[in-house]
Design an enzyme around this catalytic site. Structure first.
Site, PDB file in Angstrom:
ATOM      1  N   TYR A  53    -113.709 -13.495  48.125  1.00 58.99           N
ATOM      2  CA  TYR A  53    -114.362 -12.946  49.326  1.00 58.99           C
ATOM      3  C   TYR A  53    -113.680 -13.498  50.585  1.00 58.99           C
ATOM      4  O   TYR A  53    -113.310 -12.744  51.487  1.00 58.99           O
ATOM      5  CB  TYR A  53    -115.843 -13.324  49.295  1.00 58.99           C
ATOM      6  CG  TYR A  53    -116.697 -12.722  50.388  1.00 58.99           C
ATOM      7  CD1 TYR A  53    -117.307 -11.488  50.217  1.00 58.99           C
ATOM      8  CD2 TYR A  53    -116.908 -13.401  51.578  1.00 58.99           C
ATOM      9  CE1 TYR A  53    -118.108 -10.936  51.206  1.00 58.99           C
ATOM     10  CE2 TYR A  53    -117.712 -12.863  52.574  1.00 58.99           C
ATOM     11  CZ  TYR A  53    -118.313 -11.636  52.390  1.00 58.99           C
ATOM     12  OH  TYR A  53    -119.104 -11.098  53.378  1.00 58.99           O
TER      13      TYR A  53
ATOM     14  N   ASP B 207    -126.834  -8.439  54.612  1.00 58.16           N
ATOM     15  CA  ASP B 207    -127.913  -8.734  53.663  1.00 58.16           C
ATOM     16  C   ASP B 207    -129.163  -9.243  54.385  1.00 58.16           C
ATOM     17  O   ASP B 207    -130.289  -8.861  54.063  1.00 58.16           O
ATOM     18  CB  ASP B 207    -127.441  -9.763  52.630  1.00 58.16           C
ATOM     19  CG  ASP B 207    -126.205  -9.284  51.887  1.00 58.16           C
ATOM     20  OD1 ASP B 207    -125.938  -8.071  51.899  1.00 58.16           O
ATOM     21  OD2 ASP B 207    -125.507 -10.135  51.306  1.00 58.16           O
TER      22      ASP B 207
HETATM   23  C1  GLA Z   1    -121.936  -9.791  50.348  1.00 58.66           C
HETATM   24  C2  GLA Z   1    -122.074 -10.370  51.748  1.00 58.66           C
HETATM   25  C3  GLA Z   1    -122.279  -9.250  52.771  1.00 58.66           C
HETATM   26  C4  GLA Z   1    -121.195  -8.172  52.639  1.00 58.66           C
HETATM   27  C5  GLA Z   1    -121.046  -7.737  51.179  1.00 58.66           C
HETATM   28  C6  GLA Z   1    -119.883  -6.800  50.972  1.00 58.66           C
HETATM   29  O1  GLA Z   1    -123.143  -9.183  49.959  1.00 58.66           O
HETATM   30  O2  GLA Z   1    -123.173 -11.261  51.808  1.00 58.66           O
HETATM   31  O3  GLA Z   1    -122.301  -9.802  54.074  1.00 58.66           O
HETATM   32  O4  GLA Z   1    -119.984  -8.636  53.164  1.00 58.66           O
HETATM   33  O5  GLA Z   1    -120.880  -8.843  50.306  1.00 58.66           O
HETATM   34  O6  GLA Z   1    -120.111  -5.583  51.608  1.00 58.66           O
END
Ligand code: GLA
Length: 385
Positions: free
Chosen positions: A225, A176
Site C-alpha cells: 500500500y 473508510d
Molecule cells: C484502504 C484504505 C483506504 C483506501 C483503500 C483503497 O481501505 O484504508 O483509505 O485507500 O484502501 O481504495
C-alpha cells in the site's frame, strides 16, 4: 451478539448497568479504489455490520474496555496514553483518545464492552468502524460534562483517520472513516477526497450488493500500500501536478511516454478510476445498473493489471460472479491483496450467485468462501440506554 447480550456481559464484567450504546459500521467500496490518497473520488456504502460498544462513564480518567472478540481486557489512563504492542486491538481506542485530547477535547473515562461483527482483516474496514465507535463512545460518556464532544461527521472522520495514521501507524486515506461516519441507509456516499464534499446517492432498487469473502488474509498489504502511494506521488511530480486528481485523461495520454512504464501504469489506474467514479455516479442517478456494473468490471481489470493489487483468489471470485446471469458487475473492494470482492446482482439471482460461488470457488482456490448480502446502512451513532 445483540445489545442485550452486550449489556449482560457489561454487568458481569463491571458489576453495574451500562448507560449508553455506541456503534459504527464497516463498509464496502462500490467503485473508486486507491483514489482517496490521490485527492480523488470514491463511492463507498456503509454495511449492516457494526462495531458496538456498550458503556458507562466513570468519574476518573480511566478507560477500561473488554473485547468480546478477543476475550481480552485493556485499561489506560487518559493523562498518559501509551501505545500497546503493535497489532493490539486497543491501539485504535487509545489512538482516538489521544487524538481527541490533542485536538482540545476534554474526555471522560468509561468502562465498555466492545463487540465487532465486521470481519477483521478482510478489507471491510473493521479498524475505521472501531475508531468511529470509540469516538461515539467518548461522545456518549461525556454527556453532561463541561466540554461536550461536538463534532460534525467529516471532522470526526478526520480525527479517526489521524488516529490511524499517527498513533496506530497505518498510512490510510480518508474513505473508510468518512463512510463509517456519514453513511446513510439505502444510500451510497459519493466523496470528493480533496474538499471532503460529499453527496448521498440512493442505491438502485431491485439489486443486491453481495460480498464474497475470499477467506484469504491480506498479505503484504501495508508495505505494498505504501509503495503504491509513493508511486502515485512520483507520477504526480513527473506530471507537474499537485496530485493525480489534477491530471485529466487527455493530459495523461499526451504525456504518458515521459513516465517510466511501471509509474505510468499506476497513474493510469488512478486517473481512469477517477473518471469511472464520476461515470458511475451519473449511472446511479439515472438508475442505469448495467452501466454501473460495466464500470465495476473495468475497475477490477485495472486494479488487477495496472495497479496490481488483486490476488488469484480475488480474481477467481470476481470471474465466477461475472459469469452468473443477473450479475451486472463485480470487483475487488478495499485495498486488495486478499480480503473481499463484491458483486452487484439482481435480487432474484442472489441465490444462483451464492450457489455458483460456493460451488466453484473452493474448486479453484481450495478454500471455503463466505458469501453474504449486505444492505446500505447508517453511519456511526450513539444513544443512551
Ligand atoms: C484502504 C484504505 C483506504 C483506501 C483503500 C483503497 O481501505 O484504508 O483509505 O485507500 O484502501 O481504495
Amino acid at each position: 451478539m445483540n445489545v442485550a447480550d452486550l449489556v449482560a456481559q457489561f454487568m458481569q464484567t463491571f458489576g453495574r448497568r451500562p448507560t449508553f450504546v455506541a456503534r459504527a459500521p464497516g463498509r464496502v467500496n462500490l467503485i473508486g479504489e486507491h483514489t482517496d490518497y490521490n485527492d480523488g473520488f470514491v463511492l463507498p456504502m456503509a454495511i449492516d455490520r457494526d462495531v458496538t460498544i456498550v458503556g458507562a462513564s466513570r468519574d476518573d480518567r480511566v478507560v477500561r474496555l473488554r473485547s468480546t472478540n478477543f476475550g481480552d481486557e485493556t485499561c489506560f489512563v487518559l493523562d498518559r496514553i501509551e501505545k500497546a504492542h503493535d497489532g493490539a486491538w486497543s491501539n485504535y481506542a487509545r489512538g482516538v483518545a489521544d487524538v481527541l485530547q490533542r485536538a482540545g477535547f476534554a474526555l471522560c473515562g468509561f468502562d465498555g464492552v466492545i463487540y465487532g461483527e465486521v470481519p477483521i482483516g478482510s478489507g471491510l474496514s473493521s479498524s475505521a468502524a472501531m475508531e468511529m465507535a470509540t469516538l461515539m463512545a467518548f461522545a456518549a460518556a461525556g454527556v453532561g460534562g463541561s466540554v461536550p464532544l461536538a463534532l460534525d461527521g467529516a471532522q470526526a472522520a478526520r480525527l479517526a483517520q489521524r488516529a490511524e495514521n499517527e498513533f496506530v501507524g497505518v498510512n490510510c486515506g480518508i474513505m473508510d472513516q468518512l463512510i463509517a461516519s456519514l453513511g446513510k441507509a439505502g444510500h451510497a456516499l459519493f466523496i470528493d477526497c480533496r474538499s471532503l464534499a460529499y453527496e448521498l446517492t440512493p442505491m438502485p432498487k431491485g439489486v443486491t450488493v453481495l460480498v464474497v469473502d475470499t477467506s484469504m488474509p491480506r498479505s503484504l498489504a501495508a508495505s505494498a500500500y505504501n509503495e503504491r502511494r509513493a508511486q502515485c506521488e512520483a507520477a504526480a511530480r513527473l506530471l507537474d501536478a499537485p496530485a493525480l486528481r489534477d491530471v485529466s485523461v487527455e493530459t495523461f495520454e499526451r504525456r504518458r511516454s515521459e513516465l517510466p512504464d511501471l509509474i505510468a501504469r499506476r497513474a493510469a489506474h488512478v486517473i481512469y478510476e477517477n473518471r469511472r467514479v464520476l461515470d458511475a455516479v451519473a449511472a446511479l442517478r439515472a438508475n442505469d445498473v448495467a452501466t454501473f456494473g460495466r464500470l465495476m468490471n473495468q475497475s477490477h481489470a485495472s486494479l488487477r493489471d495496472a495497479y496490481e493489487v488483486s490476488s488469484e483468489a480475488l480474481d477467481a471470485a470476481v470471474e465466477i460472479a461475472q459469469r452468473v446471469p443477473g450479475v451486472h458487475g463485480a470487483r475487488m473492494t478495499g485495498a486488495g491483496f486478499g480480503g473481499c470482492a463484491i458483486a452487484l446482482v439482481d435480487d432474484a439471482q442472489v441465490g444462483a450467485l451464492t450457489q455458483a460461488v460456493l460451488r466453484q470457488y473452493p474448486q479453484r482456490v481450495g478454500r471455503e468462501p463466505k458469501v453474504y448480502a449486505c444492505v446500505a446502512s447508517n453511519g456511526a451513532s450513539w444513544r443512551m440506554l
